[in-house]
Write a protein that holds these residues in place. Sequence first.
Motif, PDB file in Angstrom:
ATOM      1  N   HIS A   1     -33.196-133.520 -44.712  1.00 38.14           N
ATOM      2  CA  HIS A   1     -33.717-134.725 -44.073  1.00 38.14           C
ATOM      3  C   HIS A   1     -34.103-135.771 -45.112  1.00 38.14           C
ATOM      4  CE1 HIS A   1     -35.091-132.036 -40.458  1.00 38.14           C
ATOM      5  NE2 HIS A   1     -33.777-132.098 -40.585  1.00 38.14           N
ATOM      6  N   THR A   2     -34.770-135.323 -46.159  1.00 39.64           N
ATOM      7  CA  THR A   2     -35.247-136.251 -47.193  1.00 39.64           C
ATOM      8  C   THR A   2     -34.087-136.974 -47.865  1.00 39.64           C
ATOM      9  OG1 THR A   2     -37.231-134.920 -47.597  1.00 39.64           O
ATOM     10  CG2 THR A   2     -36.550-136.438 -49.338  1.00 39.64           C
TER      11      THR A   2
ATOM     12  N   LEU B   1     -32.318-139.401 -45.379  1.00 38.94           N
ATOM     13  CA  LEU B   1     -33.176-140.558 -45.103  1.00 38.94           C
ATOM     14  C   LEU B   1     -33.230-141.497 -46.302  1.00 38.94           C
ATOM     15  CD1 LEU B   1     -36.079-138.757 -43.225  1.00 38.94           C
ATOM     16  CD2 LEU B   1     -34.524-140.447 -42.247  1.00 38.94           C
TER      17      LEU B   1
ATOM     18  N   ASN C   1     -30.090-143.557 -46.360  1.00 42.45           N
ATOM     19  CA  ASN C   1     -30.055-144.558 -45.304  1.00 42.45           C
ATOM     20  C   ASN C   1     -31.031-145.700 -45.563  1.00 42.45           C
ATOM     21  OD1 ASN C   1     -28.409-144.090 -42.545  1.00 42.45           O
ATOM     22  ND2 ASN C   1     -28.740-142.134 -43.578  1.00 42.45           N
ATOM     23  N   TRP C   2     -32.155-145.433 -46.175  1.00 42.27           N
ATOM     24  CA  TRP C   2     -33.041-146.515 -46.594  1.00 42.27           C
ATOM     25  C   TRP C   2     -32.334-147.392 -47.632  1.00 42.27           C
ATOM     26  CZ3 TRP C   2     -37.317-148.452 -44.599  1.00 42.27           C
ATOM     27  CH2 TRP C   2     -38.145-147.663 -43.793  1.00 42.27           C
TER      28      TRP C   2
ATOM     29  N   VAL D   1     -34.027-146.136 -39.000  1.00 43.37           N
ATOM     30  CA  VAL D   1     -34.442-145.220 -40.063  1.00 43.37           C
ATOM     31  C   VAL D   1     -35.961-145.173 -40.167  1.00 43.37           C
ATOM     32  CG1 VAL D   1     -34.336-146.928 -41.943  1.00 43.37           C
ATOM     33  CG2 VAL D   1     -34.035-144.507 -42.453  1.00 43.37           C
TER      34      VAL D   1
ATOM     35  N   ASN E   1     -37.686-141.625 -39.407  1.00 44.92           N
ATOM     36  CA  ASN E   1     -38.365-141.079 -40.587  1.00 44.92           C
ATOM     37  C   ASN E   1     -39.719-140.489 -40.214  1.00 44.92           C
ATOM     38  OD1 ASN E   1     -38.298-142.306 -44.011  1.00 44.92           O
ATOM     39  ND2 ASN E   1     -39.214-140.440 -43.200  1.00 44.92           N
TER      40      ASN E   1
ATOM     41  N   CYS F   1     -39.407-141.854 -49.015  1.00 47.88           N
ATOM     42  CA  CYS F   1     -38.023-142.164 -48.623  1.00 47.88           C
ATOM     43  C   CYS F   1     -37.787-143.672 -48.614  1.00 47.88           C
ATOM     44  CB  CYS F   1     -37.728-141.575 -47.248  1.00 47.88           C
ATOM     45  SG  CYS F   1     -37.644-139.770 -47.216  1.00 47.88           S
ATOM     46  N   SER F   2     -38.725-144.409 -48.068  1.00 43.73           N
ATOM     47  CA  SER F   2     -38.533-145.858 -47.987  1.00 43.73           C
ATOM     48  C   SER F   2     -38.589-146.526 -49.349  1.00 43.73           C
ATOM     49  CB  SER F   2     -39.590-146.483 -47.065  1.00 43.73           C
ATOM     50  OG  SER F   2     -40.881-146.382 -47.627  1.00 43.73           O
TER      51      SER F   2
END
Length: 554
Positions: free
Chosen positions: A346-347, A350, A353-354, A449, A453, A469-470
Amino acid sequence: MPTVDDILEHIGEFGYFQKQTFFLLALLAASFAPIYVGIVFLAFIPDHRCLSPGVAELSRRCGWSLDQELNFTVPGPGPAGEAFPRQCRSYQVDWNQSALGCVDPLAGLVSNRSHLPLGPCQHGWVYDTAGSSIVTEFNLVCANSWMLDLIQSVVNVGFFIGSIGIGYLADRFGRKLCLLVTILINATSGVLMAISPTYTWMVIFRLIQGLVSKANFLIGYALITELVGLSYRRAVGIFYQVAFTVGLLVLAGVAYVLPHWRWLQFTVTLPNFCFLLYYWCIPESPRWLISQNKNAKAMTVLKHIAKKNGKLLPASFQSLRPDEEIGEKMTPSFLDLVRTPQIRKHTLILMYNWFTGSVLYQGLIMHVGLAGSNIYLDFFYSALVEFPAAFIIILTIDRIGRRYPWAASNVVAGAACLASVFIPDDLQWLRVAVACLSRMGITMAYEMVCLVNVELYPTFIRNLGVLVCSSVCDIGGILTPFLVYRLTNVWQELPLVVFAVIGLIAGGLVLLLPETKGKTLPETIDEAENMQRPRRNKEKMIYLQVKKQDIPLN
Protein backbone atom coordinates in the motif's frame (compact mmCIF):
# COMPACT_ATOMS: atom_id res chain seq x y z
CA MET A 1 -16.03 -3.87 22.09
CA PRO A 2 -17.79 -1.48 19.67
CA THR A 3 -15.76 0.69 17.35
CA VAL A 4 -16.03 4.45 16.99
CA ASP A 5 -18.02 3.92 13.78
CA ASP A 6 -20.56 1.82 15.70
CA ILE A 7 -21.04 4.56 18.27
CA LEU A 8 -21.29 7.28 15.62
CA GLU A 9 -24.17 5.38 14.02
CA HIS A 10 -26.13 6.02 17.24
CA ILE A 11 -25.02 9.55 18.13
CA GLY A 12 -24.85 10.93 14.58
CA GLU A 13 -22.43 10.23 11.76
CA PHE A 14 -22.69 13.75 10.37
CA GLY A 15 -24.78 15.73 12.80
CA TYR A 16 -24.62 19.34 13.88
CA PHE A 17 -21.24 18.86 15.58
CA GLN A 18 -19.58 17.28 12.55
CA LYS A 19 -21.03 19.89 10.20
CA GLN A 20 -19.68 22.68 12.37
CA THR A 21 -16.28 21.03 12.62
CA PHE A 22 -16.15 20.40 8.88
CA PHE A 23 -16.91 24.05 8.12
CA LEU A 24 -14.14 25.20 10.45
CA LEU A 25 -11.58 22.80 9.00
CA ALA A 26 -12.69 23.64 5.44
CA LEU A 27 -11.67 27.24 6.13
CA LEU A 28 -8.28 25.87 7.10
CA ALA A 29 -8.08 23.96 3.81
CA ALA A 30 -8.94 27.09 1.81
CA SER A 31 -6.20 29.04 3.59
CA PHE A 32 -3.59 26.58 2.29
CA ALA A 33 -4.15 27.68 -1.33
CA PRO A 34 -2.14 30.95 -1.09
CA ILE A 35 0.85 29.04 0.26
CA TYR A 36 0.69 26.25 -2.29
CA VAL A 37 0.24 28.35 -5.43
CA GLY A 38 0.36 31.94 -4.21
CA ILE A 39 3.77 32.38 -5.81
CA VAL A 40 1.90 32.93 -9.09
CA PHE A 41 0.77 36.33 -7.77
CA LEU A 42 3.41 37.07 -5.16
CA ALA A 43 6.21 36.71 -7.70
CA PHE A 44 4.65 37.43 -11.09
CA ILE A 45 7.17 38.48 -13.73
CA PRO A 46 6.10 41.58 -15.69
CA ASP A 47 7.69 42.67 -18.92
CA HIS A 48 10.95 44.43 -18.11
CA ARG A 49 13.97 46.16 -19.63
CA CYS A 50 17.26 47.60 -18.45
CA LEU A 51 17.21 50.91 -16.64
CA SER A 52 19.51 53.21 -18.62
CA PRO A 53 20.42 56.55 -16.97
CA GLY A 54 19.60 59.47 -19.25
CA VAL A 55 16.94 57.68 -21.32
CA ALA A 56 14.04 59.12 -19.33
CA GLU A 57 15.38 62.66 -19.66
CA LEU A 58 16.03 62.23 -23.39
CA SER A 59 12.52 60.87 -23.87
CA ARG A 60 11.01 63.88 -22.10
CA ARG A 61 13.14 66.31 -24.12
CA CYS A 62 12.16 64.70 -27.40
CA GLY A 63 8.52 64.09 -26.47
CA TRP A 64 8.65 60.38 -27.29
CA SER A 65 5.81 58.00 -26.64
CA LEU A 66 6.59 54.79 -24.77
CA ASP A 67 6.68 52.82 -28.03
CA GLN A 68 9.13 55.30 -29.54
CA GLU A 69 11.34 55.20 -26.47
CA LEU A 70 11.46 51.39 -26.59
CA ASN A 71 12.14 51.40 -30.34
CA PHE A 72 15.03 53.89 -30.10
CA THR A 73 16.72 52.80 -26.87
CA VAL A 74 16.01 49.11 -26.20
CA PRO A 75 17.62 46.22 -28.13
CA GLY A 76 15.26 44.14 -30.21
CA PRO A 77 14.54 40.46 -29.59
CA GLY A 78 17.28 37.95 -30.22
CA PRO A 79 17.30 35.00 -32.62
CA ALA A 80 13.94 33.29 -33.21
CA GLY A 81 12.13 35.90 -31.13
CA GLU A 82 14.23 35.32 -28.04
CA ALA A 83 13.40 38.04 -25.49
CA PHE A 84 16.61 37.72 -23.50
CA PRO A 85 18.57 40.59 -25.14
CA ARG A 86 15.62 42.94 -24.82
CA GLN A 87 15.11 42.19 -21.10
CA CYS A 88 18.63 41.55 -19.90
CA ARG A 89 20.95 43.59 -22.16
CA SER A 90 21.30 47.28 -22.89
CA TYR A 91 23.23 49.35 -25.41
CA GLN A 92 26.58 50.46 -24.03
CA VAL A 93 25.78 54.10 -24.79
CA ASP A 94 26.02 57.27 -22.71
CA TRP A 95 22.50 58.56 -23.08
CA ASN A 96 23.39 61.84 -21.37
CA GLN A 97 25.58 63.07 -24.22
CA SER A 98 24.14 66.08 -26.03
CA ALA A 99 25.04 64.78 -29.51
CA LEU A 100 22.11 62.34 -29.49
CA GLY A 101 19.21 63.48 -31.65
CA CYS A 102 15.50 62.84 -31.33
CA VAL A 103 14.72 61.26 -34.71
CA ASP A 104 17.10 58.31 -34.46
CA PRO A 105 19.54 58.92 -31.59
CA LEU A 106 21.76 55.94 -32.41
CA ALA A 107 22.14 56.75 -36.12
CA GLY A 108 24.90 59.25 -35.43
CA LEU A 109 26.94 56.63 -33.55
CA VAL A 110 26.77 53.67 -35.96
CA SER A 111 25.04 52.95 -39.27
CA ASN A 112 23.61 49.63 -38.04
CA ARG A 113 22.57 49.50 -34.41
CA SER A 114 23.08 45.73 -34.31
CA HIS A 115 26.82 46.56 -34.29
CA LEU A 116 26.52 48.44 -31.01
CA PRO A 117 27.94 46.54 -28.05
CA LEU A 118 25.47 45.13 -25.56
CA GLY A 119 26.13 44.75 -21.85
CA PRO A 120 24.33 43.55 -18.73
CA CYS A 121 21.87 45.75 -16.88
CA GLN A 122 24.15 47.63 -14.49
CA HIS A 123 21.59 50.06 -13.08
CA GLY A 124 18.61 47.78 -12.48
CA TRP A 125 15.43 47.31 -14.47
CA VAL A 126 12.24 49.08 -15.43
CA TYR A 127 9.11 46.95 -14.93
CA ASP A 128 5.92 47.49 -16.88
CA THR A 129 3.44 47.00 -14.06
CA ALA A 130 1.36 49.16 -11.77
CA GLY A 131 1.78 46.74 -8.89
CA SER A 132 4.75 45.07 -7.29
CA SER A 133 5.97 41.54 -6.76
CA ILE A 134 8.88 39.76 -5.14
CA VAL A 135 10.50 39.78 -8.58
CA THR A 136 10.26 43.54 -9.07
CA GLU A 137 11.33 44.40 -5.51
CA PHE A 138 14.40 42.17 -5.39
CA ASN A 139 15.18 42.18 -9.14
CA LEU A 140 14.88 38.41 -9.56
CA VAL A 141 15.32 38.44 -13.34
CA CYS A 142 18.03 37.62 -15.87
CA ALA A 143 21.13 36.40 -14.02
CA ASN A 144 19.17 36.41 -10.74
CA SER A 145 16.17 34.42 -12.03
CA TRP A 146 17.40 31.30 -10.20
CA MET A 147 16.60 33.10 -6.96
CA LEU A 148 12.92 33.01 -7.90
CA ASP A 149 13.14 29.24 -8.46
CA LEU A 150 14.69 28.95 -5.02
CA ILE A 151 11.66 30.58 -3.38
CA GLN A 152 9.36 27.84 -4.66
CA SER A 153 11.94 25.12 -4.11
CA VAL A 154 12.34 25.88 -0.42
CA VAL A 155 8.56 25.66 0.02
CA ASN A 156 8.58 22.15 -1.43
CA VAL A 157 11.55 21.24 0.73
CA GLY A 158 9.56 22.49 3.71
CA PHE A 159 6.53 20.47 2.60
CA PHE A 160 8.66 17.35 2.38
CA ILE A 161 10.38 17.68 5.75
CA GLY A 162 7.31 18.96 7.58
CA SER A 163 5.01 16.25 6.24
CA ILE A 164 7.22 13.51 7.63
CA GLY A 165 8.32 15.17 10.87
CA ILE A 166 5.02 16.71 11.91
CA GLY A 167 3.13 13.66 10.72
CA TYR A 168 5.07 11.61 13.23
CA LEU A 169 4.41 14.16 15.98
CA ALA A 170 0.68 14.21 15.21
CA ASP A 171 0.48 10.44 15.67
CA ARG A 172 2.64 10.60 18.78
CA PHE A 173 1.19 13.61 20.60
CA GLY A 174 -2.23 14.05 19.00
CA ARG A 175 -3.93 15.79 16.10
CA LYS A 176 -5.25 18.80 17.99
CA LEU A 177 -1.95 19.85 19.58
CA CYS A 178 -0.06 19.68 16.29
CA LEU A 179 -2.89 21.44 14.48
CA LEU A 180 -2.78 24.44 16.82
CA VAL A 181 1.02 24.65 16.90
CA THR A 182 1.30 24.56 13.11
CA ILE A 183 -1.43 27.21 12.80
CA LEU A 184 0.51 29.56 15.09
CA ILE A 185 3.85 29.00 13.32
CA ASN A 186 2.27 29.32 9.89
CA ALA A 187 0.52 32.60 10.71
CA THR A 188 3.59 34.11 12.39
CA SER A 189 6.03 33.16 9.64
CA GLY A 190 3.58 34.42 6.99
CA VAL A 191 3.42 37.87 8.58
CA LEU A 192 7.19 37.97 9.02
CA MET A 193 7.60 37.10 5.36
CA ALA A 194 5.41 40.07 4.42
CA ILE A 195 7.69 42.46 6.32
CA SER A 196 10.99 40.80 5.42
CA PRO A 197 13.60 43.51 4.74
CA THR A 198 15.82 41.30 2.58
CA TYR A 199 15.54 38.43 0.15
CA THR A 200 17.35 36.06 2.53
CA TRP A 201 14.93 36.63 5.39
CA MET A 202 11.99 36.19 3.04
CA VAL A 203 13.29 32.80 1.89
CA ILE A 204 13.82 31.71 5.50
CA PHE A 205 10.24 32.56 6.50
CA ARG A 206 8.95 30.96 3.30
CA LEU A 207 10.75 27.76 4.28
CA ILE A 208 9.19 27.84 7.74
CA GLN A 209 5.75 28.23 6.20
CA GLY A 210 6.43 25.20 4.04
CA LEU A 211 7.49 23.16 7.07
CA VAL A 212 4.13 23.57 8.81
CA SER A 213 1.47 24.53 6.26
CA LYS A 214 1.05 21.30 4.31
CA ALA A 215 1.22 19.22 7.47
CA ASN A 216 -1.44 21.52 8.92
CA PHE A 217 -3.67 20.92 5.87
CA LEU A 218 -3.31 17.14 6.07
CA ILE A 219 -3.79 16.97 9.83
CA GLY A 220 -7.09 18.78 9.35
CA TYR A 221 -7.98 16.24 6.68
CA ALA A 222 -7.21 13.28 8.94
CA LEU A 223 -9.04 14.89 11.86
CA ILE A 224 -12.34 15.51 10.06
CA THR A 225 -12.18 12.03 8.51
CA GLU A 226 -11.86 10.48 11.97
CA LEU A 227 -14.75 12.51 13.43
CA VAL A 228 -17.46 11.49 10.94
CA GLY A 229 -19.20 8.17 10.41
CA LEU A 230 -18.47 5.63 7.75
CA SER A 231 -21.20 6.66 5.31
CA TYR A 232 -20.06 10.30 5.27
CA ARG A 233 -16.31 9.79 5.32
CA ARG A 234 -15.81 9.92 1.57
CA ALA A 235 -18.02 13.01 1.15
CA VAL A 236 -16.17 15.12 3.72
CA GLY A 237 -12.86 13.97 2.25
CA ILE A 238 -13.86 15.17 -1.21
CA PHE A 239 -15.44 18.44 -0.08
CA TYR A 240 -12.46 19.18 2.14
CA GLN A 241 -10.42 19.27 -1.06
CA VAL A 242 -13.14 21.27 -2.81
CA ALA A 243 -12.61 23.85 -0.07
CA PHE A 244 -9.03 24.14 -1.31
CA THR A 245 -10.37 24.85 -4.80
CA VAL A 246 -12.60 27.58 -3.35
CA GLY A 247 -9.44 28.99 -1.79
CA LEU A 248 -7.90 29.16 -5.27
CA LEU A 249 -10.84 31.19 -6.57
CA VAL A 250 -10.76 33.55 -3.61
CA LEU A 251 -7.01 33.98 -4.01
CA ALA A 252 -7.45 35.09 -7.63
CA GLY A 253 -9.97 37.74 -6.56
CA VAL A 254 -7.89 39.02 -3.64
CA ALA A 255 -4.77 39.17 -5.81
CA TYR A 256 -6.66 41.19 -8.42
CA VAL A 257 -7.71 43.74 -5.79
CA LEU A 258 -4.27 43.82 -4.13
CA PRO A 259 -1.58 43.80 -6.85
CA HIS A 260 1.19 44.57 -4.34
CA TRP A 261 2.80 41.43 -2.95
CA ARG A 262 3.37 42.58 0.63
CA TRP A 263 -0.25 43.63 1.12
CA LEU A 264 -1.40 40.43 -0.55
CA GLN A 265 0.76 38.34 1.76
CA PHE A 266 -0.59 40.21 4.79
CA THR A 267 -4.19 39.76 3.68
CA VAL A 268 -4.02 36.02 3.06
CA THR A 269 -2.00 35.38 6.24
CA LEU A 270 -3.75 37.37 8.97
CA PRO A 271 -6.94 35.22 9.00
CA ASN A 272 -4.79 32.27 10.11
CA PHE A 273 -4.55 33.77 13.60
CA CYS A 274 -8.33 33.34 13.92
CA PHE A 275 -7.83 29.58 13.58
CA LEU A 276 -6.22 29.54 17.02
CA LEU A 277 -9.79 29.84 18.36
CA TYR A 278 -10.20 26.22 17.28
CA TYR A 279 -8.72 25.30 20.66
CA TRP A 280 -12.24 25.75 22.05
CA CYS A 281 -14.13 24.43 19.01
CA ILE A 282 -12.43 21.25 17.82
CA PRO A 283 -11.75 18.22 20.07
CA GLU A 284 -9.03 15.63 19.85
CA SER A 285 -9.74 12.65 17.61
CA PRO A 286 -11.44 9.91 19.67
CA ARG A 287 -9.85 7.31 17.40
CA TRP A 288 -6.38 8.59 18.27
CA LEU A 289 -7.26 8.67 21.97
CA ILE A 290 -8.37 5.03 21.81
CA SER A 291 -5.16 4.04 20.01
CA GLN A 292 -3.24 5.61 22.89
CA ASN A 293 -5.33 3.82 25.56
CA LYS A 294 -6.90 7.11 26.67
CA ASN A 295 -10.34 5.57 26.81
CA ALA A 296 -11.89 7.94 29.34
CA LYS A 297 -10.96 10.99 27.25
CA ALA A 298 -12.29 9.29 24.13
CA MET A 299 -15.63 8.67 25.83
CA THR A 300 -15.73 12.30 26.96
CA VAL A 301 -15.30 13.44 23.36
CA LEU A 302 -17.98 11.03 22.10
CA LYS A 303 -20.43 12.18 24.79
CA HIS A 304 -19.75 15.79 23.76
CA ILE A 305 -20.48 14.89 20.13
CA ALA A 306 -23.71 13.15 21.20
CA LYS A 307 -24.80 16.20 23.19
CA LYS A 308 -24.09 18.60 20.33
CA ASN A 309 -26.01 16.34 17.95
CA GLY A 310 -28.98 16.14 20.33
CA LYS A 311 -28.51 12.41 20.85
CA LEU A 312 -28.10 10.19 23.91
CA LEU A 313 -25.28 7.68 24.14
CA PRO A 314 -26.71 4.15 24.69
CA ALA A 315 -25.72 2.47 27.94
CA SER A 316 -24.28 -0.50 26.04
CA PHE A 317 -21.63 1.87 24.71
CA GLN A 318 -20.80 3.59 27.97
CA SER A 319 -17.42 1.90 28.17
CA LEU A 320 -15.01 1.92 25.29
CA ARG A 321 -11.71 0.20 25.05
CA PRO A 322 -9.50 -0.79 22.15
CA ASP A 323 -9.42 -4.24 20.64
CA GLU A 324 -7.60 -6.86 22.67
CA GLU A 325 -4.65 -6.85 20.30
CA ILE A 326 -3.95 -3.26 21.35
CA GLY A 327 -3.19 -4.14 24.93
CA GLU A 328 -0.50 -1.50 25.22
CA LYS A 329 -0.16 2.06 24.02
CA MET A 330 0.77 1.99 20.34
CA THR A 331 3.76 4.14 19.35
CA PRO A 332 3.93 5.00 15.66
CA SER A 333 7.09 4.10 13.78
CA PHE A 334 8.23 4.65 10.20
CA LEU A 335 8.97 0.93 10.02
CA ASP A 336 5.27 0.22 10.52
CA LEU A 337 4.70 1.58 7.01
CA VAL A 338 6.87 -1.15 5.42
CA ARG A 339 7.16 -3.90 8.04
CA THR A 340 4.22 -6.06 6.90
CA PRO A 341 3.66 -7.14 3.27
CA GLN A 342 0.23 -5.62 2.55
CA ILE A 343 0.92 -2.28 4.23
CA ARG A 344 4.29 -2.17 2.47
CA LYS A 345 2.53 -2.68 -0.88
CA HIS A 346 0.00 0.00 0.00
CA THR A 347 2.76 2.43 0.95
CA LEU A 348 4.73 2.02 -2.28
CA ILE A 349 1.67 2.28 -4.54
CA LEU A 350 0.35 5.30 -2.67
CA MET A 351 3.74 7.01 -2.89
CA TYR A 352 3.87 6.50 -6.65
CA ASN A 353 0.34 7.84 -7.07
CA TRP A 354 1.10 10.94 -5.00
CA PHE A 355 4.14 11.47 -7.21
CA THR A 356 2.02 11.00 -10.35
CA GLY A 357 -0.62 13.44 -9.17
CA SER A 358 1.93 16.14 -8.46
CA VAL A 359 3.88 15.74 -11.70
CA LEU A 360 0.83 15.65 -13.98
CA TYR A 361 -1.17 18.28 -12.09
CA GLN A 362 1.61 20.86 -12.12
CA GLY A 363 3.17 19.71 -15.37
CA LEU A 364 0.01 20.09 -17.43
CA ILE A 365 -0.42 23.64 -16.18
CA MET A 366 3.16 24.48 -17.09
CA HIS A 367 3.08 22.81 -20.51
CA VAL A 368 -0.31 23.84 -21.83
CA GLY A 369 -1.43 26.82 -19.78
CA LEU A 370 -4.49 28.82 -20.76
CA ALA A 371 -5.15 31.15 -23.69
CA GLY A 372 -4.88 34.88 -23.08
CA SER A 373 -2.57 37.07 -21.04
CA ASN A 374 -4.72 37.95 -18.03
CA ILE A 375 -3.05 36.14 -15.15
CA TYR A 376 -6.09 36.50 -12.89
CA LEU A 377 -8.62 35.09 -15.36
CA ASP A 378 -6.25 32.32 -16.43
CA PHE A 379 -5.80 31.26 -12.82
CA PHE A 380 -9.55 31.51 -12.13
CA TYR A 381 -10.52 29.39 -15.13
CA SER A 382 -7.94 26.71 -14.34
CA ALA A 383 -9.35 26.40 -10.82
CA LEU A 384 -12.90 25.98 -12.13
CA VAL A 385 -11.86 22.77 -13.90
CA GLU A 386 -11.48 21.08 -10.52
CA PHE A 387 -15.19 21.30 -9.57
CA PRO A 388 -16.50 18.82 -12.17
CA ALA A 389 -13.82 16.36 -11.07
CA ALA A 390 -15.08 16.48 -7.48
CA PHE A 391 -18.71 15.94 -8.47
CA ILE A 392 -17.84 13.02 -10.74
CA ILE A 393 -16.13 11.38 -7.78
CA ILE A 394 -19.20 11.94 -5.61
CA LEU A 395 -21.47 10.38 -8.24
CA THR A 396 -19.31 7.29 -8.76
CA ILE A 397 -17.47 6.53 -5.56
CA ASP A 398 -20.40 4.91 -3.68
CA ARG A 399 -21.91 3.26 -6.72
CA ILE A 400 -18.73 1.80 -8.15
CA GLY A 401 -16.17 2.08 -5.37
CA ARG A 402 -12.79 3.69 -4.98
CA ARG A 403 -10.46 1.60 -7.12
CA TYR A 404 -12.09 1.72 -10.54
CA PRO A 405 -12.85 5.47 -10.70
CA TRP A 406 -9.36 6.15 -9.35
CA ALA A 407 -7.68 3.87 -11.88
CA ALA A 408 -9.84 5.24 -14.69
CA SER A 409 -8.98 8.85 -13.84
CA ASN A 410 -5.26 8.08 -14.07
CA VAL A 411 -5.75 6.24 -17.35
CA VAL A 412 -7.86 9.08 -18.79
CA ALA A 413 -5.24 11.64 -17.78
CA GLY A 414 -2.45 9.56 -19.32
CA ALA A 415 -4.38 8.74 -22.49
CA ALA A 416 -5.39 12.38 -22.98
CA CYS A 417 -1.73 13.43 -22.68
CA LEU A 418 -0.79 10.85 -25.30
CA ALA A 419 -3.64 11.90 -27.59
CA SER A 420 -2.50 15.54 -27.41
CA VAL A 421 0.76 14.57 -29.08
CA PHE A 422 -1.06 13.60 -32.29
CA ILE A 423 -3.46 16.56 -32.52
CA PRO A 424 -2.28 19.09 -35.12
CA ASP A 425 -1.68 22.68 -34.09
CA ASP A 426 -4.44 24.04 -36.32
CA LEU A 427 -7.06 22.19 -34.22
CA GLN A 428 -6.40 24.39 -31.22
CA TRP A 429 -9.91 23.95 -29.79
CA LEU A 430 -9.44 20.19 -29.73
CA ARG A 431 -6.05 20.50 -28.04
CA VAL A 432 -7.60 22.71 -25.36
CA ALA A 433 -10.49 20.28 -24.85
CA VAL A 434 -8.15 17.30 -24.49
CA ALA A 435 -5.93 19.31 -22.13
CA CYS A 436 -8.97 20.06 -19.96
CA LEU A 437 -9.85 16.35 -19.98
CA SER A 438 -6.38 15.40 -18.81
CA ARG A 439 -6.49 18.13 -16.14
CA MET A 440 -9.86 16.85 -14.91
CA GLY A 441 -8.60 13.27 -14.84
CA ILE A 442 -5.51 14.03 -12.80
CA THR A 443 -7.51 16.25 -10.45
CA MET A 444 -9.81 13.30 -9.75
CA ALA A 445 -6.82 11.04 -9.20
CA TYR A 446 -5.22 13.58 -6.87
CA GLU A 447 -8.38 13.80 -4.75
CA MET A 448 -8.81 10.03 -4.72
CA VAL A 449 -5.32 9.30 -3.46
CA CYS A 450 -5.88 11.63 -0.53
CA LEU A 451 -9.18 9.92 0.28
CA VAL A 452 -7.97 6.33 0.00
CA ASN A 453 -4.65 7.03 1.76
CA VAL A 454 -6.56 7.68 4.98
CA GLU A 455 -8.62 4.50 4.60
CA LEU A 456 -5.73 2.04 4.17
CA TYR A 457 -3.78 2.63 7.41
CA PRO A 458 -4.63 1.70 11.01
CA THR A 459 -5.38 4.54 13.39
CA PHE A 460 -2.09 4.81 15.25
CA ILE A 461 -0.07 5.30 12.03
CA ARG A 462 -2.81 6.85 9.88
CA ASN A 463 -1.58 10.40 10.07
CA LEU A 464 2.02 9.30 9.65
CA GLY A 465 1.08 7.20 6.63
CA VAL A 466 -0.78 10.04 4.94
CA LEU A 467 1.99 12.56 5.50
CA VAL A 468 4.87 10.25 4.56
CA CYS A 469 3.19 9.09 1.33
CA SER A 470 2.06 12.57 0.38
CA SER A 471 5.55 13.92 0.95
CA VAL A 472 6.60 12.15 -2.26
CA CYS A 473 4.46 14.59 -4.22
CA ASP A 474 6.81 17.33 -3.03
CA ILE A 475 9.66 15.51 -4.76
CA GLY A 476 7.48 15.46 -7.85
CA GLY A 477 6.90 19.20 -7.46
CA ILE A 478 10.64 19.79 -7.43
CA LEU A 479 11.26 17.64 -10.51
CA THR A 480 8.32 18.83 -12.63
CA PRO A 481 9.88 22.08 -13.93
CA PHE A 482 12.90 20.12 -15.16
CA LEU A 483 10.68 17.49 -16.83
CA VAL A 484 8.72 20.18 -18.63
CA TYR A 485 11.30 22.76 -19.63
CA ARG A 486 14.28 20.48 -20.29
CA LEU A 487 12.36 17.87 -22.28
CA THR A 488 10.60 20.58 -24.27
CA ASN A 489 14.01 21.66 -25.57
CA VAL A 490 14.39 18.17 -27.07
CA TRP A 491 10.83 17.90 -28.46
CA GLN A 492 7.85 20.10 -27.71
CA GLU A 493 5.54 17.14 -27.02
CA LEU A 494 8.03 14.91 -25.16
CA PRO A 495 6.78 15.95 -21.68
CA LEU A 496 3.28 14.78 -22.66
CA VAL A 497 4.64 11.37 -23.62
CA VAL A 498 6.36 11.10 -20.23
CA PHE A 499 3.16 12.20 -18.46
CA ALA A 500 1.18 9.59 -20.39
CA VAL A 501 3.51 6.77 -19.33
CA ILE A 502 3.50 7.89 -15.69
CA GLY A 503 -0.30 8.18 -15.61
CA LEU A 504 -1.00 4.84 -17.27
CA ILE A 505 1.35 3.02 -14.88
CA ALA A 506 -0.37 4.68 -11.92
CA GLY A 507 -3.75 3.50 -13.18
CA GLY A 508 -2.55 -0.10 -13.34
CA LEU A 509 -1.01 -0.02 -9.87
CA VAL A 510 -4.23 1.27 -8.30
CA LEU A 511 -5.94 -1.99 -9.24
CA LEU A 512 -3.56 -3.83 -6.89
CA LEU A 513 -5.00 -2.00 -3.86
CA PRO A 514 -7.97 -3.33 -1.83
CA GLU A 515 -11.40 -1.77 -2.26
CA THR A 516 -12.30 0.36 0.78
CA LYS A 517 -15.91 1.08 -0.13
CA GLY A 518 -18.21 0.35 2.83
CA LYS A 519 -15.40 -0.72 5.16
CA THR A 520 -14.67 0.73 8.57
CA LEU A 521 -11.32 2.37 9.13
CA PRO A 522 -8.78 -0.24 10.27
CA GLU A 523 -7.82 0.13 13.90
CA THR A 524 -4.89 -2.31 14.01
CA ILE A 525 -2.08 -3.64 11.83
CA ASP A 526 -3.91 -6.97 11.47
CA GLU A 527 -7.07 -5.29 10.23
CA ALA A 528 -5.09 -3.29 7.67
CA GLU A 529 -3.32 -6.47 6.52
CA ASN A 530 -6.60 -8.32 6.04
CA MET A 531 -8.71 -5.61 4.43
CA GLN A 532 -9.64 -7.87 1.53
CA ARG A 533 -11.07 -10.50 3.88
CA PRO A 534 -14.49 -10.15 5.55
CA ARG A 535 -14.32 -9.59 9.31
CA ARG A 536 -17.25 -11.83 10.18
CA ASN A 537 -16.32 -12.61 13.74
CA LYS A 538 -16.03 -8.98 14.67
CA GLU A 539 -19.30 -8.14 12.94
CA LYS A 540 -21.11 -10.82 14.93
CA MET A 541 -19.60 -9.61 18.17
CA ILE A 542 -20.70 -6.03 17.52
CA TYR A 543 -24.15 -7.25 16.54
CA LEU A 544 -24.63 -9.01 19.86
CA GLN A 545 -23.62 -5.92 21.79
CA VAL A 546 -25.96 -3.68 19.82
CA LYS A 547 -28.82 -6.06 20.64
CA LYS A 548 -28.44 -5.37 24.34
CA GLN A 549 -31.05 -3.14 25.92
CA ASP A 550 -30.14 0.46 25.18
CA ILE A 551 -30.67 2.60 28.26
CA PRO A 552 -29.75 6.26 27.66
CA LEU A 553 -27.24 7.74 30.03
CA ASN A 554 -28.47 10.48 32.30
